[in-house]
Design an enzyme around this catalytic site. Structure first.
Site, PDB file in Angstrom:
ATOM      1  N   LYS A   1       0.645  -1.235  -0.246  1.00 35.77           N
ATOM      2  CA  LYS A   1       0.178   0.152   0.052  1.00 35.77           C
ATOM      3  C   LYS A   1       0.682   1.432   0.802  1.00 35.77           C
ATOM      4  O   LYS A   1       1.964   1.266   0.290  1.00 35.77           O
ATOM      5  CB  LYS A   1      -0.350  -0.219   1.173  1.00 35.77           C
ATOM      6  CG  LYS A   1      -2.068  -1.133   1.118  1.00 35.77           C
ATOM      7  CD  LYS A   1      -2.966  -0.794   2.971  1.00 35.77           C
ATOM      8  CE  LYS A   1      -4.658  -1.470   2.544  1.00 35.77           C
ATOM      9  NZ  LYS A   1      -4.599  -1.652   1.806  1.00 35.77           N
TER      10      LYS A   1
ATOM     11  N   ARG B   1     -10.157 -12.075   1.856  1.00 30.08           N
ATOM     12  CA  ARG B   1     -10.977 -12.697   1.319  1.00 30.08           C
ATOM     13  C   ARG B   1      -9.861 -14.400   1.704  1.00 30.08           C
ATOM     14  O   ARG B   1     -11.012 -16.070   1.640  1.00 30.08           O
ATOM     15  CB  ARG B   1     -11.099 -12.778   0.020  1.00 30.08           C
ATOM     16  CG  ARG B   1     -10.350 -12.317  -0.377  1.00 30.08           C
ATOM     17  CD  ARG B   1     -10.047 -11.956  -2.001  1.00 30.08           C
ATOM     18  NE  ARG B   1     -10.234 -10.570  -2.029  1.00 30.08           N
ATOM     19  CZ  ARG B   1     -10.552  -9.321  -2.525  1.00 30.08           C
ATOM     20  NH1 ARG B   1     -11.202  -9.816  -4.209  1.00 30.08           N
ATOM     21  NH2 ARG B   1     -10.591  -8.227  -2.367  1.00 30.08           N
TER      22      ARG B   1
HETATM   23  N1  BES Z   1      -7.916  -3.830   3.920  1.00 31.23           N
HETATM   24  C1  BES Z   1      -8.139  -3.625   3.119  1.00 31.23           C
HETATM   25  C2  BES Z   1     -10.067  -2.859   2.041  1.00 31.23           C
HETATM   26  C3  BES Z   1      -9.989  -1.868   3.140  1.00 31.23           C
HETATM   27  C4  BES Z   1      -9.654  -0.266   2.534  1.00 31.23           C
HETATM   28  C5  BES Z   1     -10.358  -1.773   4.754  1.00 31.23           C
HETATM   29  C6  BES Z   1      -9.391   0.733   3.029  1.00 31.23           C
HETATM   30  C7  BES Z   1      -9.539  -0.403   5.548  1.00 31.23           C
HETATM   31  C8  BES Z   1     -10.075   0.901   4.321  1.00 31.23           C
HETATM   32  C9  BES Z   1      -8.196  -4.538   1.761  1.00 31.23           C
HETATM   33  O1  BES Z   1      -7.574  -5.860   2.721  1.00 31.23           O
HETATM   34  C10 BES Z   1      -7.299  -4.238   0.713  1.00 31.23           C
HETATM   35  O2  BES Z   1      -6.608  -3.926   0.816  1.00 31.23           O
HETATM   36  N2  BES Z   1      -8.508  -4.698   0.050  1.00 31.23           N
HETATM   37  C11 BES Z   1      -7.888  -4.152  -1.899  1.00 31.23           C
HETATM   38  C12 BES Z   1      -8.909  -5.337  -2.610  1.00 31.23           C
HETATM   39  C13 BES Z   1      -7.631  -5.013  -3.665  1.00 31.23           C
HETATM   40  C14 BES Z   1      -6.303  -4.795  -4.061  1.00 31.23           C
HETATM   41  C15 BES Z   1      -8.933  -6.095  -4.998  1.00 31.23           C
HETATM   42  C16 BES Z   1      -8.703  -2.755  -1.543  1.00 31.23           C
HETATM   43  O3  BES Z   1      -9.637  -2.678  -1.695  1.00 31.23           O
HETATM   44  O4  BES Z   1      -7.548  -1.768  -2.468  1.00 31.23           O
HETATM   45 MN    MN Z   2      -5.553  -5.362   2.275  1.00 27.98          MN
END
Ligand code: BES
Ligand code: MN
Ligand code: ZN
Length: 481
Positions: A258, A332
């Site tokens: 990230k 997931r």
């Molecule tokens: N934990 C994150 C989702 C999230 C984002 C929670 C912001 C709270 C605030 C999750 O693990 C994630 O990173 N999801 C990705 C999925 C994508 C790579 C398909 C996302 O939503 O960007």
């Molecule tokens: Mn994530």
């Protein structure tokens, strides 16, 4: 220290503050015992969020506005009561008069009042070297009718207490609340609350073939945990509800790392697990008639030298394989294993809570959770619990033809979909791991698990979203036939 609530007949002489919750209608027709000129000079009209305080003898009096009577609902009461917790919290003992002009039942208002006042007084001070502690220890709730005066207050207080435990867990930094620490705190809660607990350590997780959880954990120096909790009602259970919560104690994204900005709040990625732990902690007090089982995978998502690489394939507990093309779509993977274990327990229904996708926040904004599922009756029960608890959810579809988006050329599926509909493709992946015939609902709480600002009963940081919804869902559970 916990605030206690007491149903009383009149404002006790010893109260340090005395509060009335008023509508604009009451203010314009005159608040009994209050000089209208005083309110006019202060500009107090009873609009939502307006507060007017004045001293009287040794005591402070307060009026808190909730706007027009026609718009008043339980959230107005919760919100006004949060203002009491927040602005009058330096008083040890506060009396609140129950409004008598609203078309809400007094018992419902009592519960919302206790929730709001307790949650509004919440502070997370564990890591402050100096902090002003609130004195508020007792709220006397004056007047009103209703059959369960004290019980309704106690219920609201128990809900709030459970939600504050969830907040404490979310607010604890990822570096201190590692999976083993989270599991220990959960087990300690379980022993205090009379729940059965089983903690799977890394060896048990390997033996149990939780390949998703192991794959996500691979880049970390902290071992994973998988925690099971059981609440057994005293009589014959009316059914079994299974709760599943995403417990990512920190999500860096892994090798699909990230941004610095995107990582700042990622200690909140165990918000689903925290809501489940919080709700479980209240069950001995709330005493629902169904059995409740919880399944909580815990790990962080890091990028150590042997971290899962994009392109790696993981085998989940039920034998299905997932090609990991983005290590940041890790929730997931751990939930897949947890939904398999939950399914094996053959519950009457499953609900999972997860801070799963940014896409869900894009769809519904920061305060409303996404709701998906495979059974309209069960999803309907979740929607009803969302309304009665004041924790908002909004249904999203799980379109079967979108499964194409997660097809993989090397495994049974891949862990990401296309550029659009990310909340739905995540839901579709989860659905693959729920055994046929079990009603299942999925709540994506990526938005509401965290708040950047204080508002009504919501505190800054971890919100504990989902605790009240789960408790209402469990209390009113009816097996889906
Ligand atoms: N934990 C994150 C989702 C999230 C984002 C929670 C912001 C709270 C605030 C999750 O693990 C994630 O990173 N999801 C990705 C999925 C994508 C790579 C398909 C996302 O939503 O960007
Ligand atoms: Mn994530
Ligand atoms: Zn995550």
């Amino acid at each position: 220290m916990a605030v206690t609530f007491h149903a009383v007949r009149s404002v006790p002489k010893v109260a340090n503050a005395s509060v009335q919750i008023v509508t604009t209608d009451v203010v314009s027709s005159g608040v009994p015992g209050v000089d209208p000129g005083q309110l006019e000079n202060a500009g107090f009209e009873g609009k939502a969020k307006q507060v007017h305080t004045w001293p009287s003898g040794g005591r402070v009096n307060a009026l808190i506005g909730i706007g027009p009577e026609a718009d008043a609902d339980l959230q107005s009461i919760r919100s006004a009561s949060a203002t009491i917790g927040r602005t009058l919290g330096r008083n040890r003992r506060v009396a609140v008069e129950l409004p008598s002009d609203l078309s809400l039942t007094d018992d419902d208002m009592r519960r919302a009042l206790a929730e709001g006042a307790a949650l509004g007084a919440y502070r997370f001070t564990s890591h402050k070297s100096e902090s002003e502690s609130l004195k508020l220890s007792r709220v006397d709730v004056v007047g009103g009718a209703g059959a369960r005066k004290q019980a309704a207050l106690d219920l609201g207080a128990a809900f709030a207490e459970a939600q504050m435990l969830a907040r404490d867990l979310v607010n604890e930094p990822g570096g201190t609340l590692t999976p083993p620490v989270f599991a220990r705190r959960t087990a300690a809660m379980a022993r205090r609350s009379g729940l059965k607990v089983k903690v799977w350590d890394e060896a048990a997780i390997k033996k149990g073939k939780l390949g998703g959880l192991l794959g996500v954990n691979r880049g970390s120096t902290n071992p994973p945990r998988f925690v099971e909790l059981i609440y057994q009602p005293s009589g014959k259970p009316t059914g079994t509800v299974a709760l599943v919560g995403k417990g990512l104690t920190f999500d860096s994204g892994g090798l699909s790392i990230k941004t610095g900005q995107g990582m700042m709040t990622m200690k909140c990625d165990m918000g689903g697990a925290a809501a489940v732990v919080g709700a479980m902690s209240a069950l001995s007090t709330v005493a629902p008639r169904c059995r409740v089982r919880a399944f909580i995978p815990m790990t962080d998502n890091m990028l150590g030298g042997d971290a899962t690489r994009p392109g790696d394939v993981l085998k989940i507990r039920n034998g299905k394989t997932i090609e990991v093309l983005n290590t940041d779509a890790e929730g997931r993977l751990v939930l897949a294993d947890a939904l398999c274990v939950a399914s094996e327990a053959k519950p009457d229904a499953i609900v999972d809570l997860a801070t799963l996708t940014g896409a869900c926040m894009v769809a519904l904004g920061p305060k409303i959770a996404g709701l998906m599922g495979n059974d309209d009756t069960w999803v309907g029960q979740v929607e009803a619990a969302g309304s009665s608890s004041g924790e908002r959810v909004w249904r999203l579809p799980l379109p079967a033809d979108y499964k194409k988006m997660v097809e993989s050329s090397v495994a049974d599926m891949k862990n990401i979909g296309g550029p659009h509909g990310g909340a739905l493709t995540a839901g579709l992946i989860l659905q693959e791991f729920v055994a046929d015939g079990i009603p299942w609902a999925h709540i994506d709480i990526a938005g509401p698990a965290w708040s950047d600002s204080e508002e009504a009963e919501i505190s800054k940081g971890g919100t504990g979203f989902g605790v009240r919804l789960l408790l209402d869902l469990i209390r009113n559970f009816e097996p889906v036939s």
